[in-house]
Design an enzyme around this catalytic site. Structure first.
Site, PDB file in Angstrom:
ATOM      1  CE1 TYR A 135      -3.342   2.755   0.677  1.00  0.00           C
ATOM      2  CE2 TYR A 135      -3.925   1.646   2.711  1.00  0.00           C
ATOM      3  CZ  TYR A 135      -4.170   2.629   1.782  1.00  0.00           C
ATOM      4  OH  TYR A 135      -5.233   3.480   1.973  1.00  0.00           O
ATOM      5  CE  LYS A 163      -6.106   2.101  -2.137  1.00  0.00           C
ATOM      6  NZ  LYS A 163      -5.974   3.128  -1.109  1.00  0.00           N
ATOM      7  CB  VAL A 209      -8.385   0.957  -4.312  1.00  0.00           C
ATOM      8  CG1 VAL A 209      -8.946   0.774  -2.905  1.00  0.00           C
ATOM      9  CG2 VAL A 209      -7.787  -0.373  -4.792  1.00  0.00           C
TER      10      VAL A 209
END
Lengths: 307, 307, 307, 307
Positions: A135, A163, A209
Site C-alpha cells: 500500500y 495499491k 481502489v
C-alpha cells in the site's frame, strides 16, 4: 493472471454515536456496493478511518464484511500499523476472520531505510498465508515505496499486488512498464486515486481502489466497463463527472479542519444523504462538517443526479 | 511547582531474541539509572521502540517498571498511537499499571488540523486520571505542536507538561517565556534533546529527557547538578563530552540503514558493552549494526572513559 | 483557441568549455528540433540550465534562437528569477529579443503567500506586452500553484497558459475540467512531464513541454500526431518507448550526484552522441557523468534505435 | 583568531516608493547601527530583500554602505544567487565595491548533491579575493549544509566563516565542538538566529547576525557585552526582552501573508516608527501590513520602551 481485478472500493466504516461499528449500516453499504457491481471490497484502508479504530472494532469490520459478502467478491483487509510485529498481529486477525488478501504499508512513526522497508515486507510474507498487497501511501506514512524494491518483491512472490495512492502517475506508468518487461503478469497493480481511473486502466492497471466509490460505486463500475469495451470517450466522460463530484471533499475549507476529516466527512455525509448508512459521525478527534458545508454537498450530489 | 523535574531518561527496551521483553535486563537497566541518580524514568517513548512493540509487550514494560521502581521516582508512560480512541486504550493500561503520568503525541497517519489536535488532547484529558504530557516530536508524527495551543492547554489544566523533541530551540525558549508571562509555573517544560541540556536547564526548563542517558545517565545527572549549583562552565564541559559521545549514533552510515536504527542500535550496543543489558537486538524490521560499526562504538566509549 | 499548441521542447543549452553559449551547436540543435516537426521551442526553462546562466548568456540564447527560428514556430522564453522586480528585467530582455511568450514561476528563495504569488503575476502582466505562461514547478520553487488562483488569473487574462511540471496528474485533470467549466478555451494548458504526454493530450491538454524531446523530438511529435489521428494505442506504444528511454536519466546514481545533473547530463550526453551538439559539458557546480555512466546511456540509445 | 566577531546585523534595505534605494535612509540607518556599537554590518542578506533587488540596486547598497562605513567596521556582502557562475558575478561587484567579506549560500532552484555544493564553494573561492562566509539557510535554499563538508572547507581555507540560520541549535553546538577538535580557531562561527544569541555566544560562537537588530541594535550589543563580562543572567534578561519584541513579526497572521513579508514588514515598520528610515515599503510582490497590524507593532515597541 491475478484474480484481483476491477473496482475495489476502500469502504468507509459507519459508526454509532459511541463509535462502535454500526453493523447494520455496514451491511447495507456492502449491499449497495455489491449491487453496483464492484469486483471486490477493501476494508480497513485509510478511508475506513482505520487509524482511528481500536483493534476490536477493526475485527468487527472484517468479520462482518467477510460474513456478509459470503465469497461473492474478494475481501481485502488493511493491516495498518507502524512496524512488523504490530502488523503481524493484524494479519493474524485478518486471516482468522477469512479475508482474501492483506494490505500493508511501509513502516511509519519511525525513520526507516529502503532495506528495512523491504525487510518488513519479507518478514510479514514469511508469516502470512494470504497474498499481500503493498500500500503505497506517502501522504500517511511519509515514505514513497521504491519502484525497484516493489518489482523485486513482486518477482520474489513476496507481494501479490500494489495499491498505489502516491499520486505519482508517471511513476505508476513506469511501474506498469517494469512489470511488463520483467514478465510479472500475475502481479496486480491498482491505482488508489479516484481521479484518473480511466487513464490508469487504459494503460494497463488491473483495477482501482477509489474512495469516492463509497458515494457513487456505479460510476466507477461504468468506467471499468467502458474501458474494457474500448469506449475510452465514455470512460472519460464518466471520470469527468466523478471529478466534479469529488468537489464535495472541499466543502469544508482548510482553515477549518484537516484534509482528512474534510474528505471523509464529505464521503460519509453523502453516504447518509443517499441512504447507504444511518449516521455520518466520524471518529475523534475529527471535526464534523457544519450545516453550510452539508448544504453544499447536497447541492453537488443533486447536480450529479445522485439525490 | 511541578513534581516532575530533573533528568528523566527515555528508557530503551531490552529484548530477548524472540522480541519478548527481557525483564531481567530491564530491571538491571532501571537499577543503573536509579543508581546514577535520575529523577524519573520515561518508558514507551520513541527510544523504547514503542512503535515496534505489540500491546502486550508494552504492558509488560510498564508493569515491570512500576513494580521495580517502587515509587522511588515518577514513571512516565508513553501512550503512543495514531488517534484518540486508540490512545485511550493505552491510557487505560498505563493507569491500571500504576504509572505516574501519560505522554501523548499529536495524531499521525491522518492529516489533522490544529483544532483537531487540540480536541485530541482535551478528549483524552477528560477520560484520564493521570497528568498528561504533550510529546512534541515532528520527526515521528510530522506535525509540530502549535505554541499557542500548548499554552492554552496548559492554562486550562489539560496538559501538565511538555516534552519538546522538536529541535526548535528558539521555539523552546519562546515557550518558556510564554509560560512565565501567563503565570503557568506548574506546567512542566522538558527538552527531549540530549545535545543542549545545559542550555535548556539554564534558561528555565524543568528537566530533560535525553536518549543518550541510556548509555551515560551519570553524565546528565551531573549536568543537572552543575546547573543547579550555578556552575555553568562545568555543565558545558559535561555537555560537550556527551556531544562527542553522541557520535556513536553515526557509526552506521545513512546509506546502510535508517537514522532510527542507527541511533537506537548504537544506544543498545553501548548498553550491552557497559553491561546494562544482555542483548542489543532491535525489533524488526530494523537492521543490526555490523562488526565494524560496533568496533567504532567501542572506541568512542573507551575514549569517553565508559569502558 | 490558443496559438500555442503541440510539442514545445524545453531546449538544453550547449556550452563551450568556458561555459559561453556554443551558438553553432544551438543552431544545429534548433534545426534538429524543427526538422522533427516540433510546434514551438521553449528556451531558458529548467532544462536549459537557466539557473546556471549569467544574464548575458541568457540573452545570447534568446537572441540566437529567435533569429534562427525566424518565426517558423513560436519561441517561449523563461524569465526565471526570484521575485517581481528581477523577473521584470528578464521580461524586458525577452521582449526586446523578439520572443513570442514569457514563462514565469512563483517567487522562490522567499516564503510567499498565495495572495503574493497572485500579485506577482498581476504586476508582471501589467508591465509585459507578451503573453505570460505560468510555470508550475514545485521541485524548483517549492510552491505548488493554487488551482483556483490559476483559473482566476486565466479568466482575467493575466496568464495565457500554464506549463504544469508539478507531477500532479489528478490536479492537471481537474485544471482541464475547470478550464472547460469556465469557458476559458483560449487558455493554453501544457504538461511539463515527458512521461504521460499521450494521456495528457488525450484528456485535453494543448501540448507538452518534454525535456526528453531534446534527445528524441520525433518520438514526441509522433505521439502528438497519433493522438490527433485518434490512434491512442500507437501513442501509448511510443510513450512507453520513451519511458524506457528516460532510463538514461538514472545512469548516474543518487549517491554520486544530484538528480538535476544526472538528468541534464544524460540529455546532453545523448545529444552529443546523436550529433546534435558538440560538447556535453554542464555548468558548474554540476558534476560530469563518468565513463561507465556514459556507456550505459549509449547502450540505452542503441536499444532505442537512436544510434 | 578571526577579525570577524560580535554583533553584525543583516541590514534591511530602505526603499523609495519606486523601489530604488533610499540612500539617505540607508546612511541614517547605518549611523544608528554604528552608534549602537555594532561590530560589523551585513548587507544583501535575506533581511535586505536581496531576493527582490535587481542587480543595479544591489550594487547601490554595497557601494553606499562601504563608502558610509568608511572602514570603521567590516562590511559583509551577500552574493545571493542560484549557482556558481551567477554568484561569481555578484562576487566581482562586491569586490569592486570594497566589501570585506562575501556571504554565499548553497545552490538553489536546482537539486544538488553535497559534492556539488562543495564544488560550488571551492570554485568560488578559487576566483574570489575576499574571505567567504557560508550562509546556511535551508528555509530559503531548501538544503542544510553538511557539517563535515563545512569543517572540510574550513580546514582547507575555502571558507573563513559560517552564518548559521538553520535553527538547528544542536547542530550549531556540534559545529563549534568540531571546530575546536580540529584546531580551526580562525574559522568564524556566527548564529543567524535573533532568539538565542546569548546561548550561542556563551558556548563559543564568534558572534551573531540578528535580523531584529535592525530594530534594536543596542539590545544585541548589550548581550554581547554582558556575555563577555561573564554576566550571563543580564544577557538572558536582555535576550528575553528581545524575544518578546520579536512578537512584532507575528502581527500579520499567516492567513493573510507570507512569513517573509510579515517579518520584514514588521522590521521596516518598526524602523520607520523609530525614525531610522523614512519609508517602510517592501519590494513586490510582498503585501503591506494593515493599520491594525501596525498598531499592534506600535504597542509592542512602546511596551519595550523603544518609542
Amino acid at each position: 493472471m491475478t484474480r484481483f481485478t476491477g473496482i475495489i472500493p476502500p469502504l468507509c466504516t459507519p459508526f454509532r454515536d459511541d463509535f462502535t461499528i454500526d453493523v447494520d449500516s455496514l451491511r447495507r453499504h456492502l449491499d449497495v456496493q455489491l449491487d453496483a457491481g464492484v469486483h471486490g471490497v477493501f476494508v480497513l484502508g485509510s478511508s475506513s478511518e482505520v487509524a482511528f479504530l481500536p483493534d476490536r472494532q477493526r475485527r468487527v469490520v472484517i468479520e462482518t464484511t467477510v460474513e456478509h459478502v459470503g465469497g461473492r467478491v474478494p475481501v481485502l483487509a488493511g493491516c495498518i500499523d507502524m512496524t512488523t510485529l504490530r502488523v503481524a498481529e493484524h494479519i493474524r486477525v485478518a486471516e482468522e476472520a477469512g479475508a482474501d488478501a492483506l494490505v500493508i504499508t511501509a513502516p511509519y512513526y519511525t525513520r526507516t531505510h529502503v532495506a528495512e522497508i523491504e525487510q518488513h515486507f519479507r518478514l510479514l510474507h514469511a508469516q502470512a498465508t494470504l497474498p499481500i498487497f503493498a500500500y503505497d501511501i506517502p501522504m500517511a506514512v511519509h515514505t514513497k515505496l521504491d519502484r525497484e524494491m516493489v518489482l523485486r518483491l513482486a518477482a520474489d512472490g513476496v507481494i501479490a499486488g500494489i495499491k498505489d495512492s502516491s499520486g505519482d502517475e508517471a511513476g505508476f506508468s513506469a511501474l506498469l512498464l517494469g512489470r511488463q518487461e520483467r514478465g510479472l503478469s500475475g502481479f496486480a497493480v491498482f491505482t488508489g486515486s479516484e481521479l484518473v481511473v480511466d487513464l490508469a486502466l487504459q494503460i494497463g492497471a488491473d483495477g482501482a481502489v477509489p474512495g469516492l466509490a463509497n458515494v457513487d460505486p456505479r460510476g466507477y463500475v461504468s468506467i471499468w466497463d467502458s474501458v474494457r469495451a474500448g469506449d475510452l470517450a465514455a470512460a472519460r466522460r464518466e471520470q469527468e463527472r466523478l471529478l466534479r463530484l469529488f468537489d464535495i471533499t472541499c466543502a469544508a475549507p482548510p482553515e477549518r479542519m484537516g484534509r482528512g476529516s474534510a474528505g471523509l466527512g464529505a464521503f460519509k455525509a453523502a453516504m447518509k444523504m443517499r441512504g447507504f448508512i444511518d449516521n455520518p459521525v466520524m471518529a475523534p478527534p475529527q471535526l464534523p462538517l457544519n450545516d453550510e458545508e452539508l448544504l453544499r454537498i447536497k447541492g453537488t450530489l443533486t447536480e450529479a443526479g445522485l439525490l
